[in-house]
Design an enzyme around this catalytic site. Structure first.
Site, PDB file in Angstrom:
ATOM      1  N   LYS A 132       4.467   1.194  11.030  1.00 17.00           N
ATOM      2  CA  LYS A 132       4.543   2.458  10.297  1.00 17.00           C
ATOM      3  C   LYS A 132       4.260   3.639  11.220  1.00 17.00           C
ATOM      4  O   LYS A 132       4.869   4.693  11.092  1.00 17.00           O
ATOM      5  CB  LYS A 132       3.516   2.456   9.164  1.00 17.00           C
ATOM      6  N   GLU A 143       0.874  -1.161   0.000  1.00 21.74           N
ATOM      7  CA  GLU A 143       0.000   0.000   0.000  1.00 21.74           C
ATOM      8  C   GLU A 143       0.916   1.218   0.000  1.00 21.74           C
ATOM      9  O   GLU A 143       1.797   1.310   0.859  1.00 21.74           O
ATOM     10  CB  GLU A 143      -0.864  -0.037   1.264  1.00 21.74           C
ATOM     11  N   ARG A 203       5.024 -13.090   9.642  1.00 23.61           N
ATOM     12  CA  ARG A 203       5.785 -11.870   9.429  1.00 23.61           C
ATOM     13  C   ARG A 203       7.224 -12.013   9.885  1.00 23.61           C
ATOM     14  O   ARG A 203       7.527 -12.810  10.768  1.00 23.61           O
ATOM     15  CB  ARG A 203       5.185 -10.739  10.280  1.00 23.61           C
TER      16      ARG A 203
HETATM   17  P1  ATP Z   1       0.280  -1.673   7.570  1.00 23.37           P
HETATM   18  O1  ATP Z   1       1.274  -1.424   8.668  1.00 23.37           O
HETATM   19  O2  ATP Z   1      -0.352  -0.437   6.995  1.00 23.37           O
HETATM   20  O3  ATP Z   1      -0.648  -2.848   7.753  1.00 23.37           O
HETATM   21  P2  ATP Z   1       1.878  -3.371   5.991  1.00 23.37           P
HETATM   22  O4  ATP Z   1       3.148  -3.406   6.762  1.00 23.37           O
HETATM   23  O5  ATP Z   1       0.968  -4.529   5.973  1.00 23.37           O
HETATM   24  O6  ATP Z   1       1.144  -2.083   6.356  1.00 23.37           O
HETATM   25  P3  ATP Z   1       1.681  -3.269   3.140  1.00 23.37           P
HETATM   26  O7  ATP Z   1       2.103  -2.180   2.244  1.00 23.37           O
HETATM   27  O8  ATP Z   1       0.248  -3.619   3.198  1.00 23.37           O
HETATM   28  O9  ATP Z   1       2.257  -2.901   4.547  1.00 23.37           O
HETATM   29  O10 ATP Z   1       2.545  -4.562   2.879  1.00 23.37           O
HETATM   30  C1  ATP Z   1       2.843  -5.081   1.614  1.00 23.37           C
HETATM   31  C2  ATP Z   1       3.121  -6.547   1.745  1.00 23.37           C
HETATM   32  O11 ATP Z   1       4.209  -6.772   2.623  1.00 23.37           O
HETATM   33  C3  ATP Z   1       1.930  -7.283   2.310  1.00 23.37           C
HETATM   34  O12 ATP Z   1       1.736  -8.454   1.558  1.00 23.37           O
HETATM   35  C4  ATP Z   1       2.341  -7.603   3.722  1.00 23.37           C
HETATM   36  O13 ATP Z   1       1.739  -8.777   4.177  1.00 23.37           O
HETATM   37  C5  ATP Z   1       3.860  -7.727   3.600  1.00 23.37           C
HETATM   38  N1  ATP Z   1       4.509  -7.422   4.870  1.00 23.37           N
HETATM   39  C6  ATP Z   1       4.379  -6.306   5.612  1.00 23.37           C
HETATM   40  N2  ATP Z   1       5.094  -6.401   6.754  1.00 23.37           N
HETATM   41  C7  ATP Z   1       5.707  -7.609   6.717  1.00 23.37           C
HETATM   42  C8  ATP Z   1       6.590  -8.308   7.612  1.00 23.37           C
HETATM   43  N3  ATP Z   1       6.997  -7.758   8.770  1.00 23.37           N
HETATM   44  N4  ATP Z   1       7.018  -9.534   7.255  1.00 23.37           N
HETATM   45  C9  ATP Z   1       6.634 -10.081   6.089  1.00 23.37           C
HETATM   46  N5  ATP Z   1       5.810  -9.480   5.212  1.00 23.37           N
HETATM   47  C10 ATP Z   1       5.338  -8.261   5.513  1.00 23.37           C
HETATM   48 MG    MG Z   2      -1.126  -4.029   5.039  1.00 23.25          MG
END
Ligand code: ATP
Ligand code: MG
Length: 573
Positions: free
Chosen positions: A285, A34, A275
């Protein structure tokens, strides 16, 4: 990168099985950020997984911006994310946006309405919450649930035409208000939001909800394996419900639009993984934004930040990050990995690749009394002790040198093997010197140490192999260049800064020594290096010419990491 076989994991096994059974002839994945912030090291796991599988199995991986939330998104983030993915070493097959599919998603919504599977609901957000029920109580049907198809089509068209205020109506899927899974209790598919979108401008005033946009986007792009983090496990039944009722690969009303966009749709499968979490860091964030906004760090690319921009500026290599993530594996178990493992990966990578140089970060003058004032020579030094192909360089040597202040002690503790009054030490690449006198300034601080060089221990001389306990590095004072040098350490001083105990928050756990700026003296060959060039400064650590501030006439270096893990000993204190 090492050429050892890729470690297997459960998602890779699913891909292998799907290819072996002929379910798919080729795989397609996507990385769907996003654009509401900068990528961090956690995202790197998702990037490496999605792009890595596509590369390994000759498939394709799209970069898709999940831009369904117009109020929070910004083109600045879009650009930054593209750069960061490239920097990590990946190239997308197609660059897409969920907003590219707003027309397709809208037609899917119309299909659901016509099939009696979606309705316009006039409940307010608060009422929707009230009707939804709880984990232990079923929800209640909305009074608007049984509207006719004709009425729903009319109201949805008027939602789109902008007749109704934000939040006054939603389009909801008609699934099951009694479901044990709250995501299936008639989830919203569309909401009214009268704001400009960074990609579609004011073309739309209704926007699809994330879950709906995501599954349609995956399907129209022909994504085979839709990989996401564990919090979406509960959303999978909704994902599958949408696919069951929206066979986008077989919907005539989508054809012209799919052709226009060059899309070959298919049915994706959602698979969740855990994650990536790292100790000594925060990844949310919200917290990263607060660190930036409150001036606790110098910006999103501050070399202490876990953002990919920060990590890059710090000097970490994409190879080390990829290696770290590969070794960490892919599972469904939540875990916190040690930052020291990532740092070790960086050390190993740089040990093999970074050329060696000499630099002094806390200078003390050493004068060699038995050399003439005018003495000057060029010594030939290897650029890399284990890699002859890196060649040699000339290093100026003269009567007055800078050495590290901590390499001399007037009153040494036991086991100190460096320079002491009357003692001997080897000057790296030169020979053995003996400390003859210690000069102090008015305040009593040591300002110079005077030595004699034992000429018989120089290169090619009979005593060249004579052993002394210590070897220290040095820089010729006359030839040295001064450089701002930023000594970075971990941003937080505790392993779990997110753990709010005793009224303390992550802000109370900032490491006060996470950056120290000094003026270092560098050997002259470090003049004119390009920004982002990495070196080992012998005995000190790995350093990088800062990607933002470094100039040929005003060099700036960042410490990437020390040569050894200084936190292991200290027990993280
Ligand atoms: P928010 O904090 O707004 O939920 P987010 O960290 O999920 O944001 P996105 O931009 O939605 O951020 O993430 C893009 C992709 O990265 C998604 O598929 C998410 O699942 C993956 N992602 C985000 N954080 C992690 C993490 N710590 N480990 C593995 N994958 C991640
Ligand atoms: Mg997200």
């Amino acid at each position: 990168m090492s050429l050892s076989p890729t470690p297997n994991h459960f998602i890779r096994q699913i891909v292998l099985d799907d290819l072996a059974s002929g379910k798919h002839r080729a795989i397609a994945t996507r990385f769907p950020p996003e654009p509401n912030g900068y990528l961090h090291i956690g995202h790197a796991k998702s990037i490496c997984l999605n792009f890595g599988l596509a590369a390994e199995f000759d498939g394709r991986c799209n970069l898709r911006f999940d831009d369904t939330n117009p109020a929070k998104e910004d083109p600045e983030y879009v650009e930054a994310i593209k750069q960061d993915v490239h920097w990590l070493g990946f190239q997308w097959a197609e660059l897409r946006h969920a907003s590219d599919y707003f027309e397709l998603i809208h037609r899917c919504a119309l299909r659901l309405i016509r099939d009696g599977l979606a309705y316009v609901c006039d409940l307010s957000a608060e009422q929707v919450r009230d009707y939804r029920g709880t984990l232990t109580e079923p929800g209640r049907n909305s009074p608007f649930r049984d509207r006719s198809v004709a009425e729903n089509l009319d109201l949805f068209a008027r939602m789109r035409a902008g007749e109704f205020a934000d939040g006054s109506r939603t389009l909801r899927a008609k699934i099951d208000m009694g479901s044990g899974n709250i995501n299936l209790r008639d989830p919203a598919l569309y909401r009214i939001r009268k704001v400009e979108h960074q990609n579609t401008g004011d073309a739309w005033c209704i926007y699809p909800m994330y879950d709906f946009a995501h599954v349609v986007s995956d399907a129209v792009e022909g994504i085979t394996h839709s990989l996401c983090t564990l919090e979406f496990e509960d959303h999978r039944p909704l994902y599958d419900w949408c696919l069951d009722h929206l066979p986008v690969w077989d919907m005539p009303e989508l054809k012209d639009e799919l052709d226009r966009l060059g899309l070959a749709p298919g049915r994706p499968r959602q698979i969740e993984f855990s994650r990536l979490n790292l100790d000594f860091l925060v990844m949310s964030k919200r917290k990263l934004l607060a660190l930036v906004n409150d001036g606790l760090v110098a910006g999103w690319d501050d070399p202490r930040m876990p953002t990919l921009r920060g990590i890059r500026r710090r000097g970490f290599t994409p190879e080390a990050i990829r290696g770290f993530i590969r070794n960490a594996g892919v599972t469904k178990q939540e875990s916190v990995l040690e930052l020291s493992l990532l740092e070790n990966e960086v050390r190993n990578d740089l040990d093999a690749r970074a050329e060696r140089r000499m630099a002094v970060i806390d200078p003390l003058k050493l004068v060699i009394r038995n050399l003439a004032e005018s003495h000057e020579e060029l010594l030939t030094m290897a650029n890399h002790p284990k890699d002859e192909s890196r060649g040699t360089r000339a290093v100026a040597f003269s009567r007055e040198l800078w050495i590290e202040r901590e390499d001399f002690m007037e009153v040494p503790p036991k086991g100190y093997h460096r320079l002491v009054p009357g003692g001997e030490v080897r000057l790296r690449g030169v020979g053995i010197v003996r400390c003859e006198a210690v000069i102090k300034d008015a305040s009593g601080e040591v300002s110079e140490v005077h030595c004699t060089l034992d000429e018989t221990t120089r290169h090619g001389m009979p005593g060249a192999d004579r052993k002394v306990k210590g070897t220290i590095h040095w820089v010729s004072a006359k030839h040295a260049i001064a450089a701002e040098t930023r000594l970075y350490d971990r941003l937080f001083s505790v392993a779990d800064p997110d753990d709010d105990q005793d009224g303390l928050t992550y802000r109370d756990h900032l490491n006060p020594a996470s950056v120290r700026v000094v003026t270092a003296q560098l050997e002259a060959s470090l003049a004119n290096v390009a920004a982002e060039t990495r070196f080992q400064f012998e005995r000190l650590g790995y350093f990088v010419a800062d990607r933002v501030d470094h100039r040929a006439d005003r060099p700036v270096f960042n410490r990437i990491c020390t040569l050894r893990d200084s936190w292991a000993k200290a027990g993280g204190k």
